[in-house]
Design a protein around this motif. Structure first.
Motif, PDB file in Angstrom:
ATOM      1  N   ASP A  28       0.837  -1.207   0.000  1.00 39.80           N
ATOM      2  CA  ASP A  28       0.000   0.000   0.000  1.00 39.80           C
ATOM      3  C   ASP A  28       0.868   1.252   0.000  1.00 39.80           C
ATOM      4  O   ASP A  28       0.548   2.242  -0.661  1.00 39.80           O
ATOM      5  N   THR A  29       1.978   1.203   0.743  1.00 39.40           N
ATOM      6  CA  THR A  29       2.902   2.337   0.769  1.00 39.40           C
ATOM      7  C   THR A  29       3.506   2.579  -0.603  1.00 39.40           C
ATOM      8  O   THR A  29       3.575   3.717  -1.087  1.00 39.40           O
ATOM      9  N   VAL A  30       3.938   1.505  -1.270  1.00 44.45           N
ATOM     10  CA  VAL A  30       4.514   1.617  -2.616  1.00 44.45           C
ATOM     11  C   VAL A  30       3.486   2.188  -3.586  1.00 44.45           C
ATOM     12  O   VAL A  30       3.782   3.076  -4.393  1.00 44.45           O
ATOM     13  N   LYS A  31       2.251   1.703  -3.499  1.00 47.61           N
ATOM     14  CA  LYS A  31       1.183   2.192  -4.380  1.00 47.61           C
ATOM     15  C   LYS A  31       0.931   3.672  -4.169  1.00 47.61           C
ATOM     16  O   LYS A  31       0.804   4.453  -5.126  1.00 47.61           O
ATOM     17  N   THR A  32       0.882   4.114  -2.908  1.00 52.24           N
ATOM     18  CA  THR A  32       0.645   5.524  -2.596  1.00 52.24           C
ATOM     19  C   THR A  32       1.751   6.397  -3.169  1.00 52.24           C
ATOM     20  O   THR A  32       1.489   7.462  -3.735  1.00 52.24           O
ATOM     21  N   ARG A  33       2.979   5.943  -3.038  1.00 52.77           N
ATOM     22  CA  ARG A  33       4.115   6.730  -3.530  1.00 52.77           C
ATOM     23  C   ARG A  33       4.183   6.743  -5.057  1.00 52.77           C
ATOM     24  O   ARG A  33       4.619   7.734  -5.644  1.00 52.77           O
ATOM     25  N   LEU A  34       3.762   5.664  -5.688  1.00 51.99           N
ATOM     26  CA  LEU A  34       3.695   5.655  -7.155  1.00 51.99           C
ATOM     27  C   LEU A  34       2.691   6.671  -7.664  1.00 51.99           C
ATOM     28  O   LEU A  34       2.858   7.249  -8.744  1.00 51.99           O
ATOM     29  N   GLN A  35       1.621   6.897  -6.897  1.00 49.44           N
ATOM     30  CA  GLN A  35       0.561   7.809  -7.313  1.00 49.44           C
ATOM     31  C   GLN A  35       0.815   9.251  -6.881  1.00 49.44           C
ATOM     32  O   GLN A  35       0.090  10.155  -7.284  1.00 49.44           O
ATOM     33  N   SER A  36       1.839   9.476  -6.081  1.00 48.59           N
ATOM     34  CA  SER A  36       2.132  10.819  -5.593  1.00 48.59           C
ATOM     35  C   SER A  36       2.571  11.741  -6.729  1.00 48.59           C
ATOM     36  O   SER A  36       3.356  11.342  -7.597  1.00 48.59           O
ATOM     37  N   PRO A  37       2.081  12.992  -6.759  1.00 50.10           N
ATOM     38  CA  PRO A  37       2.507  13.936  -7.797  1.00 50.10           C
ATOM     39  C   PRO A  37       3.989  14.281  -7.701  1.00 50.10           C
ATOM     40  O   PRO A  37       4.584  14.763  -8.662  1.00 50.10           O
ATOM     41  N   GLN A  38       4.625  14.009  -6.551  1.00 44.58           N
ATOM     42  CA  GLN A  38       6.059  14.246  -6.405  1.00 44.58           C
ATOM     43  C   GLN A  38       6.891  13.245  -7.192  1.00 44.58           C
ATOM     44  O   GLN A  38       8.054  13.490  -7.478  1.00 44.58           O
ATOM     45  N   GLY A  39       6.280  12.110  -7.507  1.00 45.67           N
ATOM     46  CA  GLY A  39       7.032  11.030  -8.123  1.00 45.67           C
ATOM     47  C   GLY A  39       7.465  10.038  -7.057  1.00 45.67           C
ATOM     48  O   GLY A  39       7.586  10.377  -5.874  1.00 45.67           O
ATOM     49  N   PHE A  40       7.703   8.808  -7.475  1.00 42.04           N
ATOM     50  CA  PHE A  40       7.984   7.713  -6.545  1.00 42.04           C
ATOM     51  C   PHE A  40       9.222   7.971  -5.681  1.00 42.04           C
ATOM     52  O   PHE A  40       9.203   7.828  -4.470  1.00 42.04           O
ATOM     53  N   ARG A  41      10.329   8.367  -6.316  1.00 41.76           N
ATOM     54  CA  ARG A  41      11.577   8.549  -5.567  1.00 41.76           C
ATOM     55  C   ARG A  41      11.503   9.695  -4.579  1.00 41.76           C
ATOM     56  O   ARG A  41      11.914   9.577  -3.414  1.00 41.76           O
ATOM     57  N   LYS A  42      10.960  10.847  -5.026  1.00 39.00           N
ATOM     58  CA  LYS A  42      10.861  12.009  -4.144  1.00 39.00           C
ATOM     59  C   LYS A  42       9.885  11.770  -2.995  1.00 39.00           C
ATOM     60  O   LYS A  42       9.994  12.378  -1.929  1.00 39.00           O
ATOM     61  N   ALA A  43       8.898  10.921  -3.243  1.00 40.04           N
ATOM     62  CA  ALA A  43       7.921  10.610  -2.193  1.00 40.04           C
ATOM     63  C   ALA A  43       8.481   9.643  -1.154  1.00 40.04           C
ATOM     64  O   ALA A  43       7.830   9.355  -0.152  1.00 40.04           O
ATOM     65  N   GLY A  44       9.689   9.127  -1.399  1.00 40.17           N
ATOM     66  CA  GLY A  44      10.309   8.242  -0.411  1.00 40.17           C
ATOM     67  C   GLY A  44      10.829   6.938  -0.963  1.00 40.17           C
ATOM     68  O   GLY A  44      11.594   6.248  -0.297  1.00 40.17           O
ATOM     69  N   GLY A  45      10.395   6.577  -2.194  1.00 40.95           N
ATOM     70  CA  GLY A  45      10.854   5.326  -2.790  1.00 40.95           C
ATOM     71  C   GLY A  45      10.533   4.139  -1.906  1.00 40.95           C
ATOM     72  O   GLY A  45       9.426   4.008  -1.397  1.00 40.95           O
ATOM     73  N   PHE A  46      11.539   3.294  -1.704  1.00 37.40           N
ATOM     74  CA  PHE A  46      11.344   2.113  -0.854  1.00 37.40           C
ATOM     75  C   PHE A  46      11.790   2.356   0.592  1.00 37.40           C
ATOM     76  O   PHE A  46      11.805   1.431   1.398  1.00 37.40           O
ATOM     77  N   HIS A  47      12.135   3.608   0.893  1.00 35.75           N
ATOM     78  CA  HIS A  47      12.592   3.927   2.244  1.00 35.75           C
ATOM     79  C   HIS A  47      11.391   4.061   3.197  1.00 35.75           C
ATOM     80  O   HIS A  47      10.413   4.729   2.896  1.00 35.75           O
ATOM     81  N   GLY A  48      11.474   3.411   4.324  1.00 34.16           N
ATOM     82  CA  GLY A  48      10.436   3.544   5.350  1.00 34.16           C
ATOM     83  C   GLY A  48       9.071   3.063   4.908  1.00 34.16           C
ATOM     84  O   GLY A  48       8.063   3.728   5.162  1.00 34.16           O
ATOM     85  N   ILE A  49       9.022   1.894   4.240  1.00 34.31           N
ATOM     86  CA  ILE A  49       7.732   1.424   3.710  1.00 34.31           C
ATOM     87  C   ILE A  49       6.769   0.946   4.797  1.00 34.31           C
ATOM     88  O   ILE A  49       5.618   0.629   4.507  1.00 34.31           O
ATOM     89  N   TYR A  50       7.244   0.905   6.038  1.00 38.57           N
ATOM     90  CA  TYR A  50       6.338   0.575   7.140  1.00 38.57           C
ATOM     91  C   TYR A  50       5.931   1.824   7.926  1.00 38.57           C
ATOM     92  O   TYR A  50       5.342   1.723   9.007  1.00 38.57           O
ATOM     93  N   ALA A  51       6.241   3.008   7.366  1.00 36.28           N
ATOM     94  CA  ALA A  51       5.833   4.253   8.028  1.00 36.28           C
ATOM     95  C   ALA A  51       4.310   4.328   8.091  1.00 36.28           C
ATOM     96  O   ALA A  51       3.634   4.123   7.092  1.00 36.28           O
ATOM     97  N   GLY A  52       3.767   4.605   9.247  1.00 38.73           N
ATOM     98  CA  GLY A  52       2.321   4.695   9.410  1.00 38.73           C
ATOM     99  C   GLY A  52       1.671   3.425   9.918  1.00 38.73           C
ATOM    100  O   GLY A  52       0.441   3.362  10.049  1.00 38.73           O
ATOM    101  N   VAL A  53       2.481   2.396  10.242  1.00 40.17           N
ATOM    102  CA  VAL A  53       1.925   1.124  10.719  1.00 40.17           C
ATOM    103  C   VAL A  53       1.105   1.285  12.004  1.00 40.17           C
ATOM    104  O   VAL A  53       0.022   0.710  12.108  1.00 40.17           O
TER     105      VAL A  53
END
Length: 251
Positions: A28-53
Motif C-alpha cells: 500500500d505504501t509503494v502504491k501511494t508513492r507511485l501515485q504521488s505527484p512528487q514522483g515515486f523517488r521524491k515521495a520516499g521510494g522504498f525507504h520507510g515502507i512501514y511508516a504509518g503502521v
C-alpha cells in the motif's frame, strides 16, 4: 440477525481487518508513492515502507468490524421477502452502508497513514468525502461479485463453499474491483496529497481525473494499478477468507 451472529461478524471482521492491513502494508505504501505527484523517488521510494503502521493497526480492527456488522445486518434485513434477482442490489446497498459506517472510523487513521507515507497536509473532512467517493464504487463491484462467485461455486459443488473457497472468490472479486476503480484511487491520492493552492486542493474528483488525463493520459489514470491489483487480490484472499473462517469458528 441474532445477537450471536452480530457479535461474530463484529469480531471476525476486526480480526480479518488487522491481519490483512498489517500483512499488506508495504504494498500500500509503494502504491501511494507511485501515485504521488512528487514522483515515486521524491515521495520516499522504498525507504520507510512501514511508516504509518501504528495508525493502521489502531484503525484496522474497529474499521473492519464496523463494516461487517453493518453489512451483515443490512443484508439480513433486506433479504427478507426479496426475490433472487434483487440479491445483487441487496449486497450493493449493504456494502454501501457498511462503507459509510466504516469510513467514519477509517478516515482519521488514513489521514495519519498517508501523511506518514508521503508527508502531505490535508483536511479530515475533505478526506472523508473523497474516501467515500472511492470506497463506495469499489464495494459496489467487490461485494456483489464476491457473493455471486460464492453462490455459483456452492451451486456447482452442491454445498456451501469452505472458507478457502470464499478466499479465492474474494481474491478474484477484489482484483477486478481494484482494476476498474484505479482511476478513482489515483484521484483520491492526488487530492489527499495536494498542497494548499494547487489545482487539486479544491477536492473536485472530476477535475482531478481530468487533470491527470490531460497531463499523463491513460498511464496516469492507472498509475500503480499492478501493485494495487496485487495487494487487493491478495488482500481479498486474506481478508474475506479470514473473515469467513473466524466467523465459522465463532458460530
Amino acid at each position: 440477525m441474532e445477537p450471536r451472529e452480530s457479535w461474530a461478524a463484529l469480531a471476525a471482521g476486526g480480526v480479518a481487518g488487522v491481519c490483512v492491513d498489517l500483512i499488506l502494508f508495504p504494498l500500500d505504501t509503494v502504491k501511494t508513492r507511485l501515485q504521488s505527484p512528487q514522483g515515486f523517488r521524491k515521495a520516499g521510494g522504498f525507504h520507510g515502507i512501514y511508516a504509518g503502521v501504528p495508525s493502521t493497526a489502531i484503525g484496522s480492527f474497529p474499521n473492519a468490524a464496523a463494516f461487517f456488522i453493518t453489512y451483515e445486518n443490512v443484508k439480513s434485513m433486506l433479504h427478507h421477502g426479496s426475490t433472487s434477482y434483487l440479491t445483487p442490489a441487496t449486497h450493493m446497498v449493504a456494502a454501501c452502508l457498511g462503507e459509510v459506517v466504516a469510513c467514519l472510523v477509517r478516515v482519521p487513521s488514513e489521514v495519519v497513514k498517508q501523511r506518514a507515507q508521503v508527508s502531505p497536509s490535508s483536511s479530515t473532512l475533505r478526506i472523508l468525502s473523497h474516501t467515500l467517493y472511492h470506497e463506495i464504487p469499489f464495494s459496489l463491484v467487490q461485494f456483489p461479485l464476491w457473493e455471486s462467485l460464492k453462490d455459483l461455486w456452492s451451486w456447482k459443488q452442491g454445498h456451501v463453499v469452505d472458507s478457502w473457497q470464499s478466499a479465492v472468490c474474494g481474491a478474484f472479486a477484489g482484483g477486478f474491483a481494484a482494476a476498474v476503480t484505479t482511476p478513482l484511487d489515483v484521484a483520491k491520492t492526488r487530492i489527499m496529497l495536494a498542497k494548499a493552492g494547487s489545482s487539486n486542493a479544491s477536492g473536485n474528483v472530476l477535475a482531478a481525473l481530468g487533470g491527470i488525463w490531460r497531463t499523463q493520459g491513460l498511464s496516469g489514470l492507472f498509475a500503480g494499478v499492478v501493485p494495487r491489483m496485487a495487494a487487493i487480490s491478495l488482500g481479498g484472499f486474506i481478508f474475506l477468507g479470514t473473515y469467513e473462517k473466524t466467523r465459522q469458528l465463532l458460530l
